[in-house]
Design a protein around this motif. Structure first.
Motif, PDB file in Angstrom:
ATOM      1  N   TYR A 203       0.834  -1.192   0.000  1.00  0.00           N
ATOM      2  CA  TYR A 203       0.000   0.000   0.000  1.00  0.00           C
ATOM      3  C   TYR A 203       0.872   1.246   0.000  1.00  0.00           C
ATOM      4  O   TYR A 203       2.073   1.186   0.287  1.00  0.00           O
ATOM      5  CB  TYR A 203      -1.003   0.002   1.152  1.00  0.00           C
ATOM      6  N   ILE A 204       0.267   2.363  -0.353  1.00  0.00           N
ATOM      7  CA  ILE A 204       0.962   3.639  -0.485  1.00  0.00           C
ATOM      8  C   ILE A 204       0.012   4.701   0.077  1.00  0.00           C
ATOM      9  O   ILE A 204      -1.158   4.695  -0.263  1.00  0.00           O
ATOM     10  CB  ILE A 204       1.191   3.975  -1.986  1.00  0.00           C
ATOM     11  N   PRO A 205       0.482   5.591   0.953  1.00  0.00           N
ATOM     12  CA  PRO A 205      -0.407   6.686   1.355  1.00  0.00           C
ATOM     13  C   PRO A 205      -0.820   7.456   0.095  1.00  0.00           C
ATOM     14  O   PRO A 205       0.031   7.800  -0.726  1.00  0.00           O
ATOM     15  CB  PRO A 205       0.485   7.542   2.264  1.00  0.00           C
ATOM     16  N   SER A 206      -2.113   7.680  -0.086  1.00  0.00           N
ATOM     17  CA  SER A 206      -2.591   8.288  -1.330  1.00  0.00           C
ATOM     18  C   SER A 206      -2.058   9.706  -1.505  1.00  0.00           C
ATOM     19  O   SER A 206      -1.904  10.440  -0.533  1.00  0.00           O
ATOM     20  CB  SER A 206      -4.118   8.352  -1.336  1.00  0.00           C
ATOM     21  N   PHE A 207      -1.836  10.079  -2.753  1.00  0.00           N
ATOM     22  CA  PHE A 207      -1.455  11.447  -3.113  1.00  0.00           C
ATOM     23  C   PHE A 207      -0.207  11.894  -2.356  1.00  0.00           C
ATOM     24  O   PHE A 207      -0.107  13.030  -1.908  1.00  0.00           O
ATOM     25  CB  PHE A 207      -2.635  12.412  -2.850  1.00  0.00           C
ATOM     26  N   LYS A 208       0.744  10.958  -2.223  1.00  0.00           N
ATOM     27  CA  LYS A 208       1.954  11.167  -1.443  1.00  0.00           C
ATOM     28  C   LYS A 208       2.744  12.378  -1.926  1.00  0.00           C
ATOM     29  O   LYS A 208       3.271  13.133  -1.107  1.00  0.00           O
ATOM     30  CB  LYS A 208       2.813   9.903  -1.552  1.00  0.00           C
ATOM     31  N   ILE A 209       2.827  12.566  -3.255  1.00  0.00           N
ATOM     32  CA  ILE A 209       3.645  13.688  -3.744  1.00  0.00           C
ATOM     33  C   ILE A 209       3.028  15.031  -3.350  1.00  0.00           C
ATOM     34  O   ILE A 209       3.693  16.050  -3.418  1.00  0.00           O
ATOM     35  CB  ILE A 209       3.887  13.640  -5.277  1.00  0.00           C
ATOM     36  N   TYR A 210       1.768  15.014  -2.950  1.00  0.00           N
ATOM     37  CA  TYR A 210       1.136  16.240  -2.446  1.00  0.00           C
ATOM     38  C   TYR A 210       0.989  16.184  -0.919  1.00  0.00           C
ATOM     39  O   TYR A 210       0.076  16.765  -0.356  1.00  0.00           O
ATOM     40  CB  TYR A 210      -0.230  16.458  -3.106  1.00  0.00           C
ATOM     41  N   ARG A 211       1.843  15.405  -0.297  1.00  0.00           N
ATOM     42  CA  ARG A 211       1.855  15.233   1.157  1.00  0.00           C
ATOM     43  C   ARG A 211       0.634  14.472   1.695  1.00  0.00           C
ATOM     44  O   ARG A 211       0.421  14.436   2.885  1.00  0.00           O
ATOM     45  CB  ARG A 211       2.017  16.585   1.871  1.00  0.00           C
ATOM     46  N   GLY A 212      -0.158  13.883   0.811  1.00  0.00           N
ATOM     47  CA  GLY A 212      -1.179  12.935   1.236  1.00  0.00           C
ATOM     48  C   GLY A 212      -2.399  13.522   1.906  1.00  0.00           C
ATOM     49  O   GLY A 212      -2.484  14.727   2.161  1.00  0.00           O
ATOM     50  N   VAL A 213      -3.362  12.657   2.161  1.00  0.00           N
ATOM     51  CA  VAL A 213      -4.576  13.020   2.877  1.00  0.00           C
ATOM     52  C   VAL A 213      -4.781  11.928   3.922  1.00  0.00           C
ATOM     53  O   VAL A 213      -4.772  10.749   3.578  1.00  0.00           O
ATOM     54  CB  VAL A 213      -5.801  13.052   1.929  1.00  0.00           C
ATOM     55  N   ALA A 214      -4.933  12.312   5.196  1.00  0.00           N
ATOM     56  CA  ALA A 214      -5.083  11.312   6.246  1.00  0.00           C
ATOM     57  C   ALA A 214      -6.247  10.378   5.943  1.00  0.00           C
ATOM     58  O   ALA A 214      -7.307  10.829   5.506  1.00  0.00           O
ATOM     59  CB  ALA A 214      -5.312  12.004   7.585  1.00  0.00           C
ATOM     60  N   GLY A 215      -6.040   9.098   6.163  1.00  0.00           N
ATOM     61  CA  GLY A 215      -7.132   8.141   6.024  1.00  0.00           C
ATOM     62  C   GLY A 215      -7.413   7.697   4.601  1.00  0.00           C
ATOM     63  O   GLY A 215      -8.413   7.042   4.359  1.00  0.00           O
ATOM     64  N   LEU A 216      -6.548   8.048   3.650  1.00  0.00           N
ATOM     65  CA  LEU A 216      -6.722   7.553   2.281  1.00  0.00           C
ATOM     66  C   LEU A 216      -5.451   6.812   1.861  1.00  0.00           C
ATOM     67  O   LEU A 216      -4.344   7.329   2.023  1.00  0.00           O
ATOM     68  CB  LEU A 216      -7.012   8.697   1.305  1.00  0.00           C
TER      69      LEU A 216
END
Lengths: 693, 693
Positions: free
Chosen positions: A91-104
């Motif tokens: 798995y990968i924290p979503s939208f990582k290059i944009y610092r992500g969104v908690a819980g996605l």
């Protein structure tokens, strides 16, 4: 770029994932143009980590080999699992290059394959095996549906706000953390105080908004990040809201569960099933909950895959024809009484639990048994799986009984499947709200003379008493079951009034004598019309998969003992890739054999990867072990090859033409490794070219 | 309830789905407590329909047997397909009991199974066969991602509002309908006027908001429902908006496509693939578009399943190693030039189209070929499938080439798969916005002396010229490719300025001489770093399935010739249920055989249903033909049974122990019906108990 820089860079890229919770290191890399200084700082941090490694590994080993499971070891174990999962893109924290969104979170290639395997087995085990009617409904849901189901009014968590920064927290989380911290770290508290904190923790779910607020004030709890004062708790609806169509007038939500899509289709599905009960409908799909402050990684997320079954039965007959197929099963059950008296879960025979009435009925029991088989078949450790009955205060008032399949992982016991007898609640709520009768009928062979319930609301009186909402009250009165109506009748006769829940109003009203006439009349009936009961097993697929990761993970020393290597011991059913193929060394003949086997595996429909890299065979085994690939084929001759099993590391020799069918049989469960081990010659290394780690 | 009432009721329930677009009939039933009068009205309507039936059927027959396809026949054919689909619950308008929501549909049990089969074949044909990296990203997407991709600013349709009621319409739809109506029905218009309307239709997609508004005014177009005047057109963003987290400060959208989830993960996926190009990532998932006024049934919906592939290649090498495997394919292609010159699509050899440069490159060509194989394998008629190249004005400015797989159905030619070479646009946009370099590198075996591009933006000048947005301009300048930079350099030298698109600003700015220094310096390089090109095949799964329904549907007379029976000729791969099992008559021995065969089929993993009803065998065949079940097993002895093939209605006799494996081979494509037909004894009816219709 110098060689040392290059290997450093590789190490950093590699470690970026490995040390993602380690502050500085990650920040230096995130910017993606690390300066010399930043790289030096990162190296320091990495060296530091290396020093800590041996001690962490010791703890890990203790945890893995069944240590006492204290918080530190559990945390270290989890970190090891999560590091491996993130580094190998399970798995990968979503939208990582944009610092992500908690819980996605995204599922990367192996995670995606594991999920597809779990869902495909779910379909096989439940939908096909039981001839369920699968449906697929949209996520976007108009408000009226979720108003009827109660989600618009009641699907909330209590929230408090930092009065200065506006940051939001879940009120119960803050209180829970405070009590836990006091109990664990404050050695000065009195026995009375400790007992009080324990009581708060035990009754946390029962506290009203006011009670929660009072406790937060009493204990002087402040915002954890800023120490600022907090607002009073207030309810926050957990549904993502949106608007349907261009006019902005139709409110909609992203569904918080898939079940409602099935309930609103009951009439069509019942007809499709030839107007016969029982039958089950099933749905796999995305659900959404706008959590206030997601924590616990993959366990509490804002978007997740649910797999839900709604099994419709005649409330007067909840027996199940196939119950005998699961009644012999024995597993950990944790009934209400045992929880109340402070005991722990005990191994119980399912048949006895139903016979003794611990489990309300056979159908509920049947699904508990099927869920047990499903989870253990996936690879969930049966000793860390229990079925816990809801306490009276946890259960909705309409529910007949409810059991959660809970799986123990580093976060504690986690609810992964809920199995609830929701009685007729959902179908009634939609009947009331939509005006479409969601009912079933039992046709009599011979007409029967029956005492028929007649409910006559006195519209004038009701209109006077409930101005503006008389229609809802009248409809709810007319929709009462016989039992409810007779209870009301006797209440009205004895007390002159009765409390009455009107689902469409979302509240209880007082019905007074004279507002409704309830009587019984004799009548010839050709059928009995009733609202079916619903038994609902609901699976949180992401949670099951996360627990599976923890239960499958272990470390073992490399051959030279220098390193601890990660292994996921997935059963072939779950493994993201069933088989790896590689030539023992880079030699055209061996590479040709590997290519030939790869083609045979593709034709047989076995998912596999081929690794032609020049890495040592040990390194290549280690890489696939870490992905949980159960079998590896090494091409080391032109006539036969070795197949190696991941956990035992045992190897057998197989002639090339048979390889694909043997691996297919192994991965589809037609053969076990023991079968293969006893039927084929064992491999031992020759010429110093060792196939083993 | 009297028998006639009962059968009437049945007919009504049955017809409710069958005549769902017929006004009164449906309204009478929707209330679900139809009065005597309403039922009478419904019967009248039904009788009326019956009278019309024979004429409709004639048209239908013409349409099915390849008639001239005029609008009336097409409408009648579509109605017949849609009636069957809705009645057998292939799909259901969502939230029907609450009067539904336009553009949202549920898939019922057979539709759900068809979808699962199509997706599973997609995974097999693309993901497994090509070793793609599958990912699974959330639908909820933060604004920043869709800002970078351009969706926040540009994913809009032009809308007009009824100035009195506020009802919204798509501006281009109204203009299109007006022109079509004039051309088709108004016999008085001049040749010039007709030419003008045709021109408007041809350039509809190119019209600006102002031009659309002017045309609407000029033609006096009013709101179709009320004849009220209309507002000027204005853009309406088609994304469902929501808010992430409790504070209400993070704007989010439901993703309009799945592709962005892959782009933002490029770096991790590239690393996962061993830092090697080319590779492809794939994703199957829900996407959302808040259509202004959805029409065309299942073809234009507000929530749908997309299956998307992002194939990343080196822009300097778009050859494909497996292109030779598809280059021999011949199918209908419709290149730009042929469209412009008014010709129609012609059968073309794919290899030649690539060789002649009609298709831009081998990789794009390879995917066109693979899509052709995918669609025809599912059962799409190859004569109603064409690959149409985008015209220059349809294509985004950055796209290198774009082809749509269009399928002809009763709505005309429908875009079902888009196959686009999007060049480096998406990765560049996210690189600019996130500051994370989404690039690949080609390592050189030997260091090379290269002329290296050096771009030095002059910050002061840019700051003066683009106050507030200088940062975006500078980043965009620094991210230019060599080709772009050299073009700019020569423009600046010759004209003193250059027009320059800044993706993050969503507009073009004028760069003047003195704002940037572009030069080439000699340097030793160990690698070449570049932004990969993306070739994107994107599949609208719901549209493909709907076209498949139309292409598979036909009618044939019942044995006695009284009725026209519906058949879906799905290939076994797609069929929702592979096989039906029934005893010839209700007799315990036959029923036992049917049960035994059902168990064998379950063990073999063949999805099937068992029909023990007392209906005639003809009726039971008709029911399963209408679901597209390819094989039926009739138990009529205790030693052997018959297997009947749906379309030929041919039957063979098979001994019971072999039945499951033969049906499995048939449904998995290992055997054809012709193989079975030539190997086993044919069945002819005996004892007047006819197994045929």
């Amino acid at each position: 770029m110098a060689a040392s820089d290059e290997s450093l860079r590789k190490a950093l890229i590699d470690k970026q994932l490995a040390v993602d919770s380690q502050g500085n290191v990650v920040r230096a890399l995130k910017a993606d143009k690390a300066s010399k200084l930043e790289i030096d700082a990162a190296i320091d941090a990495l060296n530091h980590l290396k020093l800590e490694k041996s001690s962490i590994e010791k703890e890990l080993q203790a945890a893995v080999s069944g240590g006492d499971g204290n918080a530190v070891t559990r945390e270290a174990f989890r970190q090891a699992v999560v590091n491996t999962l993130e580094r190998r893109l399970f798995y990968i924290p979503s939208f990582k290059i944009y610092r992500g969104v908690a819980g996605l979170y995204d599922y990367g290639p192996p995670g995606c394959a594991v999920k597809a395997n779990v869902l495909s087995f779910w379909r096989q085990h439940f939908v096909l095996e039981e001839n369920m009617l699968e449906v697929d409904c949209p996520c976007v849901t108009p408000e009226v549906v979720l108003k009827a189901s109660g989600h618009v009014d009641k699907f909330t968590d209590l929230m408090v706000k930092d009065l200065k920064t506006g940051t939001c927290y879940r009120a119960d989380h803050l209180l829970k953390d405070f009590c836990n911290e006091k109990l664990q770290k404050d050695l000065t508290i009195s026995t009375e105080k400790a007992a009080e904190f324990k009581l708060v923790l035990a009754t946390l779910d029962d506290l009203s908004s006011e009670e929660l607020g009072a406790k937060i004030k009493e204990y002087g709890i402040v915002a954890p990040d800023t120490k600022n004062p907090l607002s009073d708790p207030y309810p926050f609806n957990l549904m993502f809201q949106t608007s349907i169509g261009p006019s902005g007038t139709i409110a909609g939500f992203m569904r918080p569960e898939t079940a409602q899509g099935i309930f609103v289709n009951f009439k069509d599905l019942y007809y499709y099933n030839g107007n016969r009960l029982p039958f089950a409908a099933a749905q796999i799909g995305q659900a959404f909950r706008n959590e206030i402050s997601p924590r616990q990684g993959l366990l509490r997320v804002r978007e997740f895959t649910l797999a839900e079954i709604e099994h419709f039965v005649d409330p007067e007959d909840k027996s199940h024809p196939k119950f005998s197929e699961v009644s012999h099963l024995e597993f950990l059950m944790f009934p209400r009484e045992q929880q109340m008296s402070g005991q722990s879960a005990t191994k119980t025979c399912l048949g006895e639990a139903v016979a003794m009435g611990t489990v309300n009925n056979e159908t509920l029991g049947y699904f508990i048994g099927r869920v047990y088989l499903f989870l253990t078949h996936l690879g969930i450790d049966k000793d860390r799986l229990r079925f816990r009955q809801h306490l009276a205060n946890e259960m909705a008032h309409y529910a007949a009984d409810c059991w959660d399949a809970e799986i123990e992982c580093s976060y504690g016991w986690i609810e992964c499947v809920g199995i609830a007898d929701r009685s007729a609640y959902d179908l009634r709520a939609h009947t009331e709200k939509s005006g479409v009768a969601l009912v079933a009928a039992e046709k009599f062979a011979q007409p029967r003379e029956v005492e028929k319930l007649v409910i006559t609301p006195i519209k004038k009186e009701i209109g006077l008493a409930f101005k503006g909402s008389q229609k809802m009250v009248i409809e709810a009165l007319e929709a009462m079951t016989e039992e409810e109506a007779m209870k009301m009748k006797s209440s009205l006769e004895s007390k002159g009034e009765d409390e009455f829940l009107v689902c469409t109003l979302g509240k209880t009203v007082t019905i007074k004598d004279g507002m409704v006439k309830i009587s019984k009349e004799k009548k010839k009936e050709h059928q009995r019309v009733f609202t079916p009961s619903v038994i609902e097993p609901s699976f949180g697929i992401g949670r099951i998969i996360y627990c599976l990761y923890e239960h499958s993970f272990y470390k073992r020393p490399s051959k030279d003992g220098d390193e601890q290597l990660n292994v996921f011991s997935f059963p072939p059913l779950v493994a993201p890739i069933k088989c790896t193929v590689f030539p023992l060394i880079q030699k055209p003949e061996y590479e040709a054999v590997a290519q030939r086997i790869s083609k045979l595996l593709t034709a047989a429909g076995v998912s596999h990867i081929i690794d032609m890299s020049g890495n040592t065979i040990g390194k290549r085994y280690a890489r696939t072990d870490e992905l949980g690939v159960p079998f590896a084929i090494t091409a080391d001759s032109e006539t036969d090859v070795t197949i190696r099993e991941r956990d035992s590391k045992d190897q057998v020799r197989i002639i090339i033409s048979q390889v694909a069918s043997i691996v297919k049989d192994l991965t589809e469960g037609h053969k076990t490794w023991a079968d293969v081990w006893s039927a084929y010659p064992h491999h031992t290394s020759v010429n110093g070219e060792d196939n083993d780690l």
